[in-house]
Design a protein around this motif. Structure first.
Motif, PDB file in Angstrom:
ATOM      1  N   ARG A 101       0.857  -1.193   0.000  1.00 42.28           N
ATOM      2  CA  ARG A 101       0.000   0.000   0.000  1.00 42.28           C
ATOM      3  C   ARG A 101       0.892   1.242   0.000  1.00 42.28           C
ATOM      4  NH1 ARG A 101      -3.989  -2.715   4.399  1.00 42.28           N
ATOM      5  NH2 ARG A 101      -5.075  -4.042   2.931  1.00 42.28           N
ATOM      6  N   ARG A 103       2.418   4.674  -2.523  1.00 41.21           N
ATOM      7  CA  ARG A 103       2.057   5.624  -3.586  1.00 41.21           C
ATOM      8  C   ARG A 103       3.120   5.546  -4.685  1.00 41.21           C
ATOM      9  NH1 ARG A 103       1.758   8.700   1.073  1.00 41.21           N
ATOM     10  NH2 ARG A 103      -0.335   9.206   1.746  1.00 41.21           N
ATOM     11  N   LEU A 160       0.474   4.450   2.041  1.00 50.11           N
ATOM     12  CA  LEU A 160      -0.869   5.011   2.149  1.00 50.11           C
ATOM     13  C   LEU A 160      -1.385   4.877   3.571  1.00 50.11           C
ATOM     14  CD1 LEU A 160      -2.497   3.466  -1.033  1.00 50.11           C
ATOM     15  CD2 LEU A 160      -2.065   5.895  -0.658  1.00 50.11           C
ATOM     16  N   ASP A 161      -2.069   5.888   4.016  1.00 45.68           N
ATOM     17  CA  ASP A 161      -2.805   5.802   5.268  1.00 45.68           C
ATOM     18  C   ASP A 161      -4.029   4.943   4.962  1.00 45.68           C
ATOM     19  OD1 ASP A 161      -5.194   6.969   6.975  1.00 45.68           O
ATOM     20  OD2 ASP A 161      -3.326   7.453   8.049  1.00 45.68           O
ATOM     21  N   GLU A 164      -6.902   6.373   3.107  1.00 46.26           N
ATOM     22  CA  GLU A 164      -6.715   6.789   1.720  1.00 46.26           C
ATOM     23  C   GLU A 164      -7.005   5.669   0.718  1.00 46.26           C
ATOM     24  OE1 GLU A 164      -3.116   9.558   1.145  1.00 46.26           O
ATOM     25  OE2 GLU A 164      -2.539   8.239   2.801  1.00 46.26           O
ATOM     26  N   ILE A 165      -7.251   4.468   1.207  1.00 43.77           N
ATOM     27  CA  ILE A 165      -7.440   3.331   0.310  1.00 43.77           C
ATOM     28  C   ILE A 165      -8.921   3.200  -0.042  1.00 43.77           C
ATOM     29  CG2 ILE A 165      -7.146   0.842   0.035  1.00 43.77           C
ATOM     30  CD1 ILE A 165      -4.877   1.083   2.149  1.00 43.77           C
ATOM     31  N   GLY A 171      -4.593  -0.823  -2.467  1.00 44.32           N
ATOM     32  CA  GLY A 171      -3.743   0.260  -2.026  1.00 44.32           C
ATOM     33  C   GLY A 171      -2.646   0.557  -2.997  1.00 44.32           C
TER      34      GLY A 171
END
Length: 176
Positions: A101, A103, A160-161, A164-165, A171
């Motif tokens: 997960r 970015r 990713l937090d 945010e998914i 993710g």
């Protein structure tokens, strides 16, 4: 909230990282210490282990310091979704969990920060970062490991937090 998957990290590096028999004489104690070092998950646990080693056996020699450094690298790698750290000659491969997960849009900036040493292999099933050691370098092992550790910490910043998914995604931007 989506729980973070458990991603354990194996490490095979070309450095002397062990508990020498002249430091910990009893084989049973060495086995127990190896097991406990492999289970280190926090800086506090690592610090406690170092304190215990010093109290019981004295100042740790270089191979023991390296063993604790590898434990720290594995701990930090886990937080960056790295499942394996392996070294072949002048390249350290940092294999990513395929459902990491992270970015990926931040990877180019990360690679730029660590150029020319780091490249990304975008294989869908086995994505990995490749950390190329400077050829014919006199850089010490500790400095190299510190540099790899710094890269791993920067990679963590791309995670990713869970909020945010989007629903239905892993993710990594790939819908499942």
């Amino acid at each position: 909230e989506t729980p973070k998957p458990r991603v354990d990290c194996a490490a095979e590096l070309l450095i002397s990282a062990n508990l020498p028999a002249d430091y910990v004489a009893d084989a049973g104690q060495r086995v127990d210490l190896y097991r406990r070092i492999a289970l280190i998950r926090t800086d506090e646990q690592r610090s406690d282990m170092l304190d215990e080693l010093i109290d019981r056996f004295g100042e740790p020699p270089k191979p023991v310091q390296n063993l604790l450094l590898v434990a720290k690298l594995r701990m930090e790698a886990h937080r960056a979704y790295i499942t394996e750290i392996s070294q072949k000659e002048d390249t350290i491969r940092l294999a990513l969990y395929e459902k990491a997960r992270l970015r990926p849009e931040e990877f180019p900036h990360l690679l730029e920060q660590f150029a020319p040493y780091v490249a990304f292999s975008a294989d869908a099933k086995h994505p990995a970062f490749l950390y190329h050691l400077a050829k014919n370098s006199r850089q010490k092992t500790r400095d190299t490991m510190d540099s790899v550790l710094e890269f791993v910490r920067r990679l963590q910043e791309t995670a990713l937090d869970p909020s945010e998914i989007p629903p239905g995604q892993t993710g990594n931007g790939i819908a499942r």
